[in-house]
Write a protein that holds these residues in place. Structure first.
Motif, PDB file in Angstrom:
ATOM      1  N   ASP A  27      47.148  15.572  88.871  1.00 52.92           N
ATOM      2  CA  ASP A  27      48.241  14.604  88.936  1.00 52.92           C
ATOM      3  C   ASP A  27      47.755  13.191  89.250  1.00 52.92           C
ATOM      4  O   ASP A  27      48.452  12.221  88.958  1.00 52.92           O
ATOM      5  CB  ASP A  27      49.285  15.041  89.949  1.00 52.92           C
ATOM      6  CG  ASP A  27      48.693  15.264  91.339  1.00 52.92           C
ATOM      7  OD1 ASP A  27      47.494  15.538  91.430  1.00 52.92           O
ATOM      8  OD2 ASP A  27      49.455  15.163  92.324  1.00 52.92           O
ATOM      9  N   LYS A  28      46.576  13.025  89.818  1.00 45.19           N
ATOM     10  CA  LYS A  28      46.061  11.697  90.175  1.00 45.19           C
ATOM     11  C   LYS A  28      45.223  11.052  89.070  1.00 45.19           C
ATOM     12  O   LYS A  28      45.028   9.843  89.065  1.00 45.19           O
ATOM     13  CB  LYS A  28      45.184  11.786  91.438  1.00 45.19           C
ATOM     14  CG  LYS A  28      45.922  12.226  92.667  1.00 45.19           C
ATOM     15  CD  LYS A  28      46.814  11.132  93.152  1.00 45.19           C
ATOM     16  CE  LYS A  28      47.485  11.591  94.448  1.00 45.19           C
ATOM     17  NZ  LYS A  28      48.408  10.636  94.947  1.00 45.19           N
ATOM     18  N   PRO A  30      45.749  10.408  85.785  1.00 47.46           N
ATOM     19  CA  PRO A  30      46.363   9.319  84.991  1.00 47.46           C
ATOM     20  C   PRO A  30      46.472   8.010  85.776  1.00 47.46           C
ATOM     21  O   PRO A  30      46.275   6.932  85.201  1.00 47.46           O
ATOM     22  CB  PRO A  30      47.753   9.860  84.645  1.00 47.46           C
ATOM     23  CG  PRO A  30      47.608  11.332  84.698  1.00 47.46           C
ATOM     24  CD  PRO A  30      46.601  11.595  85.782  1.00 47.46           C
ATOM     25  N   ASP A  31      46.756   8.099  87.076  1.00 40.18           N
ATOM     26  CA  ASP A  31      46.818   6.883  87.893  1.00 40.18           C
ATOM     27  C   ASP A  31      45.450   6.226  88.001  1.00 40.18           C
ATOM     28  O   ASP A  31      45.331   4.997  87.926  1.00 40.18           O
ATOM     29  CB  ASP A  31      47.351   7.202  89.291  1.00 40.18           C
ATOM     30  CG  ASP A  31      48.798   7.681  89.272  1.00 40.18           C
ATOM     31  OD1 ASP A  31      49.524   7.306  88.323  1.00 40.18           O
ATOM     32  OD2 ASP A  31      49.182   8.417  90.196  1.00 40.18           O
ATOM     33  N   ILE A  32      44.420   7.026  88.157  1.00 36.61           N
ATOM     34  CA  ILE A  32      43.057   6.502  88.242  1.00 36.61           C
ATOM     35  C   ILE A  32      42.664   5.845  86.919  1.00 36.61           C
ATOM     36  O   ILE A  32      42.111   4.735  86.897  1.00 36.61           O
ATOM     37  CB  ILE A  32      42.062   7.623  88.623  1.00 36.61           C
ATOM     38  CG1 ILE A  32      42.350   8.112  90.044  1.00 36.61           C
ATOM     39  CG2 ILE A  32      40.627   7.157  88.490  1.00 36.61           C
ATOM     40  CD1 ILE A  32      41.603   9.371  90.415  1.00 36.61           C
ATOM     41  N   ARG A  34      44.649   4.618  84.648  1.00 38.00           N
ATOM     42  CA  ARG A  34      45.452   3.409  84.482  1.00 38.00           C
ATOM     43  C   ARG A  34      44.844   2.263  85.284  1.00 38.00           C
ATOM     44  O   ARG A  34      44.740   1.133  84.809  1.00 38.00           O
ATOM     45  CB  ARG A  34      46.896   3.675  84.921  1.00 38.00           C
ATOM     46  CG  ARG A  34      47.868   2.623  84.487  1.00 38.00           C
ATOM     47  CD  ARG A  34      49.318   3.021  84.818  1.00 38.00           C
ATOM     48  NE  ARG A  34      49.713   4.254  84.141  1.00 38.00           N
ATOM     49  CZ  ARG A  34      49.986   5.415  84.762  1.00 38.00           C
ATOM     50  NH1 ARG A  34      49.909   5.499  86.081  1.00 38.00           N
ATOM     51  NH2 ARG A  34      50.334   6.467  84.079  1.00 38.00           N
ATOM     52  N   GLY A  35      44.439   2.557  86.514  1.00 40.93           N
ATOM     53  CA  GLY A  35      43.812   1.532  87.349  1.00 40.93           C
ATOM     54  C   GLY A  35      42.501   1.041  86.765  1.00 40.93           C
ATOM     55  O   GLY A  35      42.210  -0.162  86.789  1.00 40.93           O
ATOM     56  N   LYS A  38      43.307  -1.250  83.837  1.00 37.09           N
ATOM     57  CA  LYS A  38      43.737  -2.574  84.295  1.00 37.09           C
ATOM     58  C   LYS A  38      42.546  -3.380  84.797  1.00 37.09           C
ATOM     59  O   LYS A  38      42.446  -4.586  84.552  1.00 37.09           O
ATOM     60  CB  LYS A  38      44.786  -2.450  85.391  1.00 37.09           C
ATOM     61  CG  LYS A  38      46.141  -2.005  84.892  1.00 37.09           C
ATOM     62  CD  LYS A  38      47.139  -1.899  86.019  1.00 37.09           C
ATOM     63  CE  LYS A  38      48.484  -1.413  85.521  1.00 37.09           C
ATOM     64  NZ  LYS A  38      49.462  -1.271  86.615  1.00 37.09           N
TER      65      LYS A  38
END
Length: 93
Positions: A27-28, A30-32, A34-35, A38
């Motif tokens: 679950d983490k 995609p956030d990683i 995305r970061g 960016k």
């Protein structure tokens, strides 16, 4: 055989992905990602800004930074010379 620019094989990438899933959880990730995306975009924008500032400063000072045309011209001359030399040796299709 096709190799990646960093000389990492598919098995090594799969192993790295496995370790990432084990450490951070599914679950983490995609956030990683995305970061990281960016961050890479920010670095690219900053480098483009720096390039444009250098170009503006060079233009203001009258410095010619368009040396790629000169290099391209020299490469074309060498290609023409090689074509002249190999033209008689080359087979006609």
């Amino acid at each position: 055989m096709y190799t990646l620019p960093l000389f990492i094989s598919g098995a090594e990438i799969a192993f790295i992905m496995f370790i990432l899933v084990m450490v951070f959880g599914a679950d983490k990730i995609p956030d990683i990602a995305r970061g990281l995306g960016k961050g890479m975009k920010a670095v690219r924008n900053a480098s483009n800004d720096i390039k444009s500032e250098i170009q503006k400063s060079a233009d203001k000072q009258g410095i010619d930074t368009d040396f790629t045309k000169d290099v391209r011209g020299e490469i074309d001359k060498v290609k023409e010379d090689i074509d002249e030399i190999t033209g008689s040796v080359r087979r006609k299709p």
